[in-house]
Design a protein around this motif. Structure first.
Motif, mmCIF file in Angstrom:
data_model
loop_
_atom_site.group_PDB
_atom_site.id
_atom_site.type_symbol
_atom_site.label_atom_id
_atom_site.label_comp_id
_atom_site.label_asym_id
_atom_site.label_seq_id
_atom_site.Cartn_x
_atom_site.Cartn_y
_atom_site.Cartn_z
ATOM 1 N N GLU A 1 20.502 24.095 -13.183
ATOM 2 C CA GLU A 1 19.838 23.187 -11.998
ATOM 3 C C GLU A 1 20.745 21.744 -12.192
ATOM 4 O O GLU A 1 20.602 21.258 -13.032
ATOM 5 C CB GLU A 1 18.160 23.113 -12.065
ATOM 6 C CG GLU A 1 17.798 22.031 -11.045
ATOM 7 C CD GLU A 1 16.282 22.287 -10.701
ATOM 8 O OE1 GLU A 1 15.789 22.048 -9.787
ATOM 9 O OE2 GLU A 1 15.564 22.902 -11.754
ATOM 10 N N GLU A 2 20.610 21.065 -10.878
ATOM 11 C CA GLU A 2 21.417 20.015 -10.772
ATOM 12 C C GLU A 2 20.514 18.882 -10.071
ATOM 13 O O GLU A 2 21.049 17.813 -9.724
ATOM 14 C CB GLU A 2 22.546 20.002 -9.771
ATOM 15 C CG GLU A 2 23.792 20.779 -10.982
ATOM 16 C CD GLU A 2 25.224 21.044 -10.189
ATOM 17 O OE1 GLU A 2 25.305 20.290 -9.140
ATOM 18 O OE2 GLU A 2 26.024 21.727 -10.626
ATOM 19 N N ASN A 3 19.265 19.415 -9.772
ATOM 20 C CA ASN A 3 18.295 18.394 -8.963
ATOM 21 C C ASN A 3 17.951 17.207 -10.192
ATOM 22 O O ASN A 3 18.133 17.491 -11.306
ATOM 23 C CB ASN A 3 17.041 19.046 -8.420
ATOM 24 C CG ASN A 3 17.510 19.948 -7.377
ATOM 25 O OD1 ASN A 3 18.306 19.323 -6.336
ATOM 26 N ND2 ASN A 3 17.036 21.030 -7.275
ATOM 27 N N THR A 4 17.376 16.423 -9.535
ATOM 28 C CA THR A 4 16.842 14.957 -10.574
ATOM 29 C C THR A 4 15.510 14.708 -10.273
ATOM 30 O O THR A 4 14.968 13.785 -10.877
ATOM 31 C CB THR A 4 17.915 13.788 -10.211
ATOM 32 O OG1 THR A 4 17.521 13.354 -8.823
ATOM 33 C CG2 THR A 4 19.216 14.186 -10.421
ATOM 34 N N PHE A 5 14.682 15.498 -9.552
ATOM 35 C CA PHE A 5 13.204 15.151 -9.516
ATOM 36 C C PHE A 5 12.638 15.366 -10.740
ATOM 37 O O PHE A 5 13.189 16.034 -11.763
ATOM 38 C CB PHE A 5 12.503 15.939 -8.295
ATOM 39 C CG PHE A 5 12.959 17.382 -8.054
ATOM 40 C CD1 PHE A 5 12.717 18.312 -9.034
ATOM 41 C CD2 PHE A 5 13.625 17.951 -6.806
ATOM 42 C CE1 PHE A 5 13.305 19.607 -8.893
ATOM 43 C CE2 PHE A 5 14.152 19.159 -6.552
ATOM 44 C CZ PHE A 5 13.841 19.992 -7.547
ATOM 45 N N ASP A 6 11.270 15.162 -10.688
ATOM 46 C CA ASP A 6 10.533 15.210 -12.040
ATOM 47 C C ASP A 6 10.223 16.612 -12.523
ATOM 48 O O ASP A 6 9.926 16.498 -13.695
ATOM 49 C CB ASP A 6 9.144 14.556 -11.989
ATOM 50 C CG ASP A 6 9.428 12.840 -11.510
ATOM 51 O OD1 ASP A 6 10.549 12.491 -12.045
ATOM 52 O OD2 ASP A 6 8.400 12.271 -10.993
ATOM 53 N N PHE A 7 10.337 17.603 -11.632
ATOM 54 C CA PHE A 7 9.961 18.723 -12.427
ATOM 55 C C PHE A 7 10.949 20.040 -12.433
ATOM 56 O O PHE A 7 10.936 21.097 -12.046
ATOM 57 C CB PHE A 7 8.780 19.413 -11.678
ATOM 58 C CG PHE A 7 8.957 19.487 -10.014
ATOM 59 C CD1 PHE A 7 9.530 20.565 -9.184
ATOM 60 C CD2 PHE A 7 8.647 18.492 -9.123
ATOM 61 C CE1 PHE A 7 9.819 20.498 -7.847
ATOM 62 C CE2 PHE A 7 8.985 18.210 -7.779
ATOM 63 C CZ PHE A 7 9.361 19.287 -7.185
ATOM 64 N N VAL A 8 12.317 19.584 -12.789
ATOM 65 C CA VAL A 8 13.270 20.588 -12.729
ATOM 66 C C VAL A 8 13.221 21.429 -13.989
ATOM 67 O O VAL A 8 12.323 21.156 -14.858
ATOM 68 C CB VAL A 8 14.817 19.633 -13.197
ATOM 69 C CG1 VAL A 8 15.080 18.844 -11.914
ATOM 70 C CG2 VAL A 8 14.514 18.794 -14.359
ATOM 71 N N SER A 9 13.744 22.412 -13.823
ATOM 72 C CA SER A 9 13.704 23.513 -14.564
ATOM 73 C C SER A 9 13.857 23.090 -16.295
ATOM 74 O O SER A 9 14.790 22.365 -16.816
ATOM 75 C CB SER A 9 14.709 24.630 -14.451
ATOM 76 O OG SER A 9 14.805 25.374 -15.300
#
Length: 392
Positions: free
Chosen positions: A88-96
Motif C-alpha cells: 500500500e502507498e496510501n498515507t491515511f491513518d488506517f493503512v495496511s
C-alpha cells in the motif's frame, strides 16, 4: 415495497460502525485462503448482533441466517473478504499493517456493508417472511475461488435469489450501476513454453531462437480475436507475461508466455484453446522448436437474471431516485460470484465509490486505491430495502 422511517433510521445508526469495521479490516488484510483473523472478526461481530444463526461453512468463510417468523422465500446476500498482494502507498491513518498486502479492491468495504446490513435487519426479524442468508466469502481473488467452496458446502441449499454488490472506482459516488444479462466475463489462463536451442547472440544461425519464435506466437495469437471469431462475440486474448533470456549476447533456450482469455459465450470459450494450440504448434514446427501448452478454465461468466436485476433497479430508484441509476455495459473483468449464480436467479450490481473532489480516483488493484466511505450507506440501504422487496 416496505418503507419505514424506522428502517431508514436504523441504517443511519450503523453508518459510523460500518466505517470503523471497514478501517479495521483495511488495517488488517489477509490474502485468499488465509482469512483466519478476518473470518473470526466477522463471526464474532455477527454473534454480537443477536437473532442470527452464525456458522462457519468452510475454514475461512462465515454464514449468518436471519429467519423470519413465517415461511417464505430465501434471499442470499454475499460479500467477499480477501485482500491482494500489493504494497500500500496510501498515507491515511488506517493503512495496511501487513507488509505487501492491502485491500486494493474494496472487499473491506463489502464486508463492512454486509455486517451493517445484518445488524440493521436483525432488528426487523419479525417484519418479513422467509429467510435472509448473509454470505461472507473468502478467496474471491484466487482461483478456484471461495464461492465454489461455499456452494459445495451447501450454503445455497433452499436459496431462491442471491444478490451482491461491488464498490467501483470507475462509477462516481452517488451512482449505482445496473447491468442486465452478461456482466462479467469468464477468466481463463494459459501458459506456453517455447523450447528452442540457445547459443551465442553473434551466431544466430547455430541456434533455434526461442525469443523470435515466441514473438511470432504472441503476434499471431491476436488473430484469434481479429480473424478467427465473430466480431460480435466478446473475446479478449491478452499476454501478461513474456520471459526469456538473461544476457544481451545470449540467445535463450526457452521462452515462457503467460496470459488470460476473457469470454462470455461457452462455444467461443471452448474454441479458444484449440485455436491457440494450432497456432503455437504451427509456428514452432515451422522453425524447428517444440512447445508446451497448458490452458485452465477459470470462473464462469457473471450473467444477471433479468427479474432479479429489475428488482434491484426498482429498489434503487425507490430509495434514491431515478438519477442514481446508471445502466452499465458488460465488463471483461471477472468475479467468482458466478458460482452462486449457477444455483439461483441473481443480480450483481455496482456502487459508485469514485470521488474526484476527495482525490479518490485510483483504479482497482492500484497501491493507492481507496473508496469513498460515504458510499457504504448506499450498500446497506439498498441491501436492507431489497430484502423487503424480495421477501415482502
Amino acid at each position: 415495497m416496505f418503507q419505514s422511517s424506522t428502517l431508514q433510521a436504523a441504517v443511519e445508526s450503523v453508518k459510523e460502525e460500518v466505517i470503523q469495521w471497514r478501517r479495521y479490516l483495511h488495517e488488517n488484510p489477509e490474502l485468499s485462503f488465509e482469512e483466519e483473523n478476518t473470518s473470526q472478526f466477522v463471526y464474532d461481530t455477527l454473534c454480537s448482533f443477536g437473532n442470527l444463526e452464525v456458522s462457519r461453512p468452510t475454514k475461512y468463510s462465515v454464514m449468518a441466517r436471519l429467519i423470519g417468523p413465517q415461511p417464505g422465500k430465501t434471499l442470499g446476500i454475499r460479500a467477499d473478504m480477501d485482500a491482494l498482494p500489493i504494497q500500500e502507498e496510501n498515507t491515511f491513518d488506517f493503512v495496511s499493517k501487513a507488509p505487501g498486502i492491502m485491500h486494493a479492491c474494496g472487499h473491506d468495504g463489502h464486508t463492512a456493508m454486509l455486517l451493517g446490513t445484518a445488524k440493521v435487519l436483525a432488528g426487523f426479524k419479525d417484519q418479513f417472511k422467509g429467510e435472509v442468508r448473509f454470505f461472507f466469502q473468502h478467496a474471491e481473488e484466487y482461483f478456484p475461488g471461495g464461492a465454489k467452496e461455499m456452494v459445495e458446502a451447501g450454503v445455497m441449499k433452499g436459496v431462491d435469489f442471491v444478490i451482491a454488490a461491488h464498490l467501483m472506482s470507475h462509477v462516481d459516488f452517488g451512482k449505482v450501476g445496473i447491468t442486465y444479462g452478461p456482466m462479467m466475463a469468464a477468466p481463463d489462463a494459459f501458459w506456453i513454453t517455447i523450447n528452442g536451442i540457445g547459443g551465442h547472440g553473434g551466431m544466430p544461425h547455430q541456434t533455434t531462437d526461442s525469443i523470435a519464435i515466441g514473438a511470432q506466437v504472441v503476434t499471431n495469437l491476436q488473430h484469434i480475436v481479429s480473424r478467427n471469431t465473430d466480431p460480435l462475440d466478446n473475446l479478449v486474448v491478452s499476454i501478461g507475461k513474456f520471459v526469456g533470456g538473461e544476457a544481451a549476447n545470449v540467445i535463450a533456450n526457452s521462452v515462457e508466455i503467460n496470459g488470460t482469455v476473457r469470454s462470455f459465450d461457452e462455444k467461443v470459450r471452448a474454441s479458444v484453446p484449440v485455436l491457440m494450440e494450432r497456432i503455437v504448434k504451427g509456428i514452432t514446427e515451422a522453425h524447428g522448436a517444440t512447445y508446451e501448452f497448458k490452458y485452465v478454465n477459470g470462473y464462469m461468466p457473471v450473467i444477471n437474471h433479468d427479474e432479479v436485476t429489475r428488482a434491484i433497479e426498482d429498489t434503487v430508484r425507490e430509495v434514491y431516485g431515478d438519477d442514481t441509476v446508471e445502466i452499465q455495459r458488460p465488463s471483461m473483468g471477472a468475479e467468482d460470484f458466478s458460482a452462486f449464480q449457477k444455483e439461483a436467479p441473481s443480480a450483481y450490481f455496482l456502487i459508485g465509490a469514485r470521488n474526484e473532489e476527495k482525490g479518490i480516483v485510483y483504479p482497482h488493484h492500484h497501491p493507492r486505491f481507496t473508496v469513498d466511505e460515504d458510499a457504504f450507506e448506499y450498500g446497506v440501504k439498498i441491501f436492507a430495502n431489497a430484502v423487503f422487496k424480495f421477501l415482502g
